[in-house]
Scaffold this motif. Structure first.
Motif, PDB file in Angstrom:
ATOM      1  N   THR A 188       0.800  -1.242   0.000  1.00  0.00           N
ATOM      2  CA  THR A 188       0.000   0.000   0.000  1.00  0.00           C
ATOM      3  C   THR A 188       0.822   1.276   0.000  1.00  0.00           C
ATOM      4  OG1 THR A 188      -0.053   0.138   2.397  1.00  0.00           O
ATOM      5  CG2 THR A 188      -1.761  -1.183   1.355  1.00  0.00           C
ATOM      6  N   GLY A 189       2.047   1.216   0.518  1.00  0.00           N
ATOM      7  CA  GLY A 189       2.831   2.441   0.676  1.00  0.00           C
ATOM      8  C   GLY A 189       2.415   3.260   1.881  1.00  0.00           C
TER       9      GLY A 189
ATOM     10  N   ASP B 199       3.168   7.323   3.291  1.00  0.00           N
ATOM     11  CA  ASP B 199       2.209   8.339   2.833  1.00  0.00           C
ATOM     12  C   ASP B 199       1.288   8.733   3.986  1.00  0.00           C
ATOM     13  OD1 ASP B 199      -0.003   6.649   3.050  1.00  0.00           O
ATOM     14  OD2 ASP B 199      -0.220   6.318   0.898  1.00  0.00           O
TER      15      ASP B 199
ATOM     16  N   HIS C  94      -0.842   1.803  -8.140  1.00  0.00           N
ATOM     17  CA  HIS C  94      -0.478   3.143  -7.640  1.00  0.00           C
ATOM     18  C   HIS C  94       0.334   3.906  -8.687  1.00  0.00           C
ATOM     19  CE1 HIS C  94      -0.924   1.395  -3.340  1.00  0.00           C
ATOM     20  NE2 HIS C  94      -2.084   1.709  -3.893  1.00  0.00           N
TER      21      HIS C  94
ATOM     22  N   GLU D 232      -2.044   4.672 -11.887  1.00  0.00           N
ATOM     23  CA  GLU D 232      -2.988   5.778 -11.635  1.00  0.00           C
ATOM     24  C   GLU D 232      -2.342   7.139 -11.929  1.00  0.00           C
ATOM     25  OE1 GLU D 232      -6.143   5.421 -10.877  1.00  0.00           O
ATOM     26  OE2 GLU D 232      -6.491   3.931  -9.302  1.00  0.00           O
TER      27      GLU D 232
ATOM     28  N   ILE E 268       3.998   5.575  -4.016  1.00  0.00           N
ATOM     29  CA  ILE E 268       2.868   6.380  -3.521  1.00  0.00           C
ATOM     30  C   ILE E 268       3.303   7.454  -2.513  1.00  0.00           C
ATOM     31  CG2 ILE E 268       2.220   4.849  -1.626  1.00  0.00           C
ATOM     32  CD1 ILE E 268      -0.703   5.182  -2.380  1.00  0.00           C
ATOM     33  N   ASN E 269       4.615   7.670  -2.386  1.00  0.00           N
ATOM     34  CA  ASN E 269       5.035   8.651  -1.373  1.00  0.00           C
ATOM     35  C   ASN E 269       5.029  10.093  -1.885  1.00  0.00           C
ATOM     36  OD1 ASN E 269       7.328   8.997  -2.889  1.00  0.00           O
ATOM     37  ND2 ASN E 269       8.734   8.135  -1.384  1.00  0.00           N
TER      38      ASN E 269
ATOM     39  N   ASN F 142       4.301  11.919  -8.327  1.00  0.00           N
ATOM     40  CA  ASN F 142       3.144  12.763  -8.707  1.00  0.00           C
ATOM     41  C   ASN F 142       3.540  14.006  -9.474  1.00  0.00           C
ATOM     42  OD1 ASN F 142       1.734  11.025  -7.171  1.00  0.00           O
ATOM     43  ND2 ASN F 142       0.877  12.544  -5.794  1.00  0.00           N
TER      44      ASN F 142
ATOM     45  N   TRP G 126      -7.442   9.774  -9.342  1.00  0.00           N
ATOM     46  CA  TRP G 126      -7.258   8.344  -9.525  1.00  0.00           C
ATOM     47  C   TRP G 126      -8.595   7.716  -9.921  1.00  0.00           C
ATOM     48  CZ3 TRP G 126      -3.563   5.580  -5.621  1.00  0.00           C
ATOM     49  CH2 TRP G 126      -2.321   6.227  -5.623  1.00  0.00           C
TER      50      TRP G 126
ATOM     51  N   HIS H  73      -8.802   3.054  -8.177  1.00  0.00           N
ATOM     52  CA  HIS H  73      -8.918   2.926  -6.724  1.00  0.00           C
ATOM     53  C   HIS H  73     -10.336   3.163  -6.203  1.00  0.00           C
ATOM     54  CE1 HIS H  73      -4.762   1.946  -6.357  1.00  0.00           C
ATOM     55  NE2 HIS H  73      -4.892   1.864  -5.037  1.00  0.00           N
TER      56      HIS H  73
END
Ligand code: NZQ
Ligand code: ZN
Length: 388
Positions: free
Chosen positions: A142-143, A147, A198, A201, A252-253, A257, A264, A267
């Motif tokens: 999941t990270g 995050d 992740h 997305e 995902i941190n 991005n 997204w 999800h």
């Protein structure tokens, strides 16, 4: 490209034999520690004993909350927030996968307010503060270790809702790949699908961005594709587990991005499946993602699929753009369903179409999903049907 702020102040201890740092790290925040964990995998693996020994050796006071379920329930969050208040907890230590970490984040925030923590999710109630959180990750997926997000289920309302809030960012995370040696091949595969999603997305966008970030995302995806089958075959392969662990965090941190603003898609669409049928998040994503790709592929979106096909799956760049695009989707499906052995359809896992209209409405949250391609509830319903 858009401007952005990058601010991920999580101290990471990566690798084996770092647990001697746990006591001093917890002690930075106070003496009273709430240890949270799931259904017992950490007891079987011996990690629980090692963690408790470190806490005791540091002279800290230990409180515990166990039994946090996959797709964690709001009831655990409520109980944890209560314990924090009653016992004047100084710091929370979450040991487990994303479910334990997510639930702990909302406990930490719930400890700082005098209302029901479900309102953080259902009403977007402000999260201004949270008790400090330290994590020891046991599943790469999941990270959540790096995050500020979390996703919580409410079985009474059949909702599964997520929220990001900077105060819930862990202060410290211990990422020891050996703690994932006991993860089953199935959970390893689901975790890999989650990591891939992740990245996907963010990668599938029509916004202009830095080539650097596309390149990093392609490498992260190739890393998952290379190392997941190895970790499934050889659970104690350190190199494979280490690569998956660090990839889960970086997927995902926030780094990849850049300044992208689009929403997204897979999800929120998946969370409706987990909310109603309590399926594993990564499995739902594996089933949905190739169908979402087929649905969104068009002359306009084909260039991004072409890039994905050539740079992630090594498809011959000399082939026509649309052919590469279609092949890239086939190859992703082949990775999920053949290489990782995940179920290919919703029917196979006992899900039929009866709830699709409601799920599609909820996934769109009363409007549309403005992602790579904007989707209305009708579009989302169509994608669910493609998964049958
Ligand atoms: O509960 P225990 O006994 O620990 O067993 C767990 C659970 O049954 C087991 N497990 C974990 N580590 C293990 C292990 N078994 C053996 N050895 C180990 N080392 O694995 C099972 C699944 O655990 P869970 O924590 O539910 O898995 P995961 O890490 O995939 O977390 C899934 C949850 O995270 C949310 C998902 O929606 C889902 O609720 N997500 C959180 C995100 C975030 N915070 O940013 C983003 C994601 O997109 C995702 O939505
Ligand atoms: Zn996910």
């Amino acid at each position: 490209m858009n401007n952005f702020v990058y601010d991920i102040p999580v101290r990471v201890y990566f690798g084996e034999n770092q647990l001697s740092n746990l006591g001093p790290e917890l002690a930075r925040f106070g003496k009273r520690v709430l240890l949270t964990y799931g259904g017992g995998s950490i007891k079987k693996s011996g990690l629980y004993d090692a963690v408790v020994a470190e806490i005791k050796a540091a002279g800290l006071e230990l409180f515990e909350l166990s039994g946090i379920a996959p797709n964690p329930h709001i009831a655990s969050v409520r109980r944890g927030a209560e314990i924090c208040k009653e016992e004047h907890i100084d710091v929370l230590l979450a040991v487990g996968g994303g479910s334990t970490l997510d639930a702990t984040k909302f406990m930490a925030a719930g400890a700082c307010v005098d209302f029901d923590p479900w309102l953080f999710l259902s009403e977007n109630a402000p999260i201004r503060d949270a008790l400090p959180i330290v994590t020891i990750l046991t599943l790469s997926a999941t990270g959540s270790e790096m995050d500020s997000g979390g996703v919580i289920s409410n079985p009474e309302t059949k909702d599964k809702l997520g929220r990001l809030a900077p105060p819930m960012l862990p202060k410290v995370s211990f990422l020891d790949p050996t703690n994932t040696y006991t993860v089953s091949p199935y959970q390893t595969a689901c975790g890999a699908a989650d990591i891939m999603s992740h990245i996907i997305e963010v990668y599938f966008t029509t916004e202009q961005d830095l080539q650097l970030l596309d390149g990093v995302m392609e490498l992260l995806m190739r890393t998952v594709i290379k190392y997941t089958p190895i970790a499934m075959r050889e659970p104690d392969n350190y190199e494979a587990r280490a690569n998956l662990m660090w990839t889960s965090s970086w997927a995902i941190n926030g780094f990849i991005n850049g300044g992208k603003r689009h929403e997204w898609t897979c999800h929120p669409v998946e969370h409706e499946l987990s909310a109603i049928y309590d399926i594993t998040h990564g499995l739902g994503l594996a089933i949905l993602t190739p169908r979402w790709m087929e649905y969104t592929l068009s002359e306009a979106t084909a260039p991004k699929f072409y890039q994905f096909g050539v740079n992630v799956f090594g498809i011959d760049p000399a082939l026509p753009q649309m052919e590469v695009a279609k092949k890239s989707i086939e190859m992703l499906g082949d990775f999920f369903f053949n290489t990782l052995g995940l179920n290919r359809t919703l029917s196979e896992i006992g899900i039929d179409e009866r709830n699709f209209p409601l799920m599609a409405e909820k996934a769109c949250n009363g409007g549309e999903i403005r992602g790579f391609v904007t989707l209305t509830p009708k579009d989302v319903e169509h994608i669910y049907r493609m998964c049958l």
